[in-house]
Design an enzyme around this catalytic site. Structure first.
Site, PDB file in Angstrom:
ATOM      1  N   ASP A 257       6.690  -0.077  -2.449  1.00 59.80           N
ATOM      2  CA  ASP A 257       7.410  -1.096  -1.510  1.00 59.80           C
ATOM      3  C   ASP A 257       6.338  -2.736  -1.111  1.00 59.80           C
ATOM      4  O   ASP A 257       5.379  -1.868  -0.553  1.00 59.80           O
ATOM      5  CB  ASP A 257       7.376  -0.396  -0.549  1.00 59.80           C
ATOM      6  CG  ASP A 257       8.318  -0.744   0.711  1.00 59.80           C
ATOM      7  OD1 ASP A 257       9.423  -0.944   1.327  1.00 59.80           O
ATOM      8  OD2 ASP A 257       7.116  -1.592   1.829  1.00 59.80           O
ATOM      9  N   VAL A 258       6.619  -3.050  -0.528  1.00 65.45           N
ATOM     10  CA  VAL A 258       5.186  -4.778  -0.529  1.00 65.45           C
ATOM     11  C   VAL A 258       5.265  -4.334   1.236  1.00 65.45           C
ATOM     12  O   VAL A 258       3.773  -4.449   1.033  1.00 65.45           O
ATOM     13  CB  VAL A 258       6.404  -5.769  -0.334  1.00 65.45           C
ATOM     14  CG1 VAL A 258       5.183  -7.356   0.102  1.00 65.45           C
ATOM     15  CG2 VAL A 258       7.036  -6.327  -1.993  1.00 65.45           C
TER      16      VAL A 258
END
Length: 302
Positions: A257-258
């Site tokens: 997840d960014v």
DNA sequence: GCCCAGGATATCG
DNA sequence: CGATATCATGGG
């Protein structure tokens, strides 16, 4: 004011209504609930055949939550239990947070978050179709735009009811989306791939080959994850996102997840985003709490 | 105009 | 198997 029924729901310790509402408030484009001041409005699905309940949720003066079921002069005991169960699940009331806090206190990344967001519980997405769609919609685009797309999607294909001048939206059902063609969603700026993935998932659910109960019945984390990633458009990130937000598996971990990367970057004061291998090392002490660690870390930035 | 965004898949070496 | 290209559109 129209007729309504009041319910009271006990809250666990610790629980912060304020932090929960702060989370719910993060986008004005959220179509499935509205936050006004400290009050939350949404529809809560009922048993088969029954219409959903439109509710207003706020904090009760002497602890607990006060839930007003709008537009109903009488609510059966069974319906009351359903509403309570939904909210308890939505706000994750049944998890004992103390072990998480004990672990996080000794964790350099988490220690600040548990002070700042004390009493926050992982807010869920009970409906599997909604969770899958939201994951797909959120792939590789910024959150602001993701919310815009979600709103357009819900308002185009969902149903709504109006109570006391307020519009309550329901997430579209798989059967409606399964009948669409990707081109149908082009005008709302949904990309061809996303549309294709959404329709594919809708078809699986509409034909009965994918549902929440059957996934949970698989029991084993890896087996559930594998079943999800076997679906076109659902990779490791989306699968773990759904395991976390919908199936509520505490060790779900959307490690790619960014947002998670940016939170870690901010907390460590690093120039660059962390590599997956570094995150894996940092998360070694999170076993069994990866989902909560992620949820708390997200709160740093979103 | 440029870089980035709550990734997934197809293709290549 | 791991690395790379491609998709595809708006937000800031």
């Amino acid at each position: 004011m129209t007729e309504s029924v009041l319910l009271h729901i006990e809250t666990p310790e610790p629980f912060s209504y304020k932090e929960t509402v702060n989370y719910l408030r993060r986008s004005a484009n959220e179509p499935l609930y509205q936050v006004e001041g400290d009050t939350v409005y949404r529809l809560i699905p009922s048993g088969s055949g029954e219409k959903p309940a439109a509710v207003e949720i706020r904090e009760s003066g002497n602890g607990g939550l006060l839930v007003r079921v709008i537009g109903e002069e009488r609510v059966s005991d069974e319906r009351q239990r359903g509403i309570e169960a939904y909210i308890r699940e939505w706000f994750d009331f049944d998890t004992d947070l103390l072990p998480f806090y004990e672990m996080a206190e000794k964790d350099p990344l988490l220690v600040h978050t548990i002070g700042r967001f004390h009493g926050l519980r992982s807010v869920g997405i009970s409906d599997l179709f909604e969770a899958l769609c939201w994951g797909i919609i959120g792939q590789q685009i910024n959150l602001a735009f993701a919310y815009t797309l979600k709103r357009r999607f819900v308002e185009a294909y969902g149903q709504s009811v109006v109570r006391e001048g307020r519009t309550f939206w329901q997430f579209p059902v798989p059967g409606i989306i399964a009948a669409l063609k990707p081109e149908d969603m082009a005008s709302m700026q949904m990309t061809g791939k996303k549309s294709e993935y959404l329709i594919g998932v809708a078809k699986l659910m509409a034909e009965g080959s994918l549902d929440k109960q059957s996934l949970l019945a698989l029991g084993d984390f890896a087996a559930i994850e594998k079943q999800l990633t076997g679906i076109r458009g659902i990779g490791p990130w989306t699968a773990n996102y759904v395991l976390m937000r919908c199936l509520r598996l505490p060790n779900a971990f959307p490690i790619a997840d960014v947002g998670l990367h940016n939170s870690i970057k901010a907390l460590t004061g690093s120039e660059a985003k962390p590599a997956i291998s570094e995150i894996r090392r940092m998360a070694e002490g999170w076993k069994g709490w990866e989902s909560y660690a992620t949820f708390y870390l997200w709160r740093i930035l979103y």
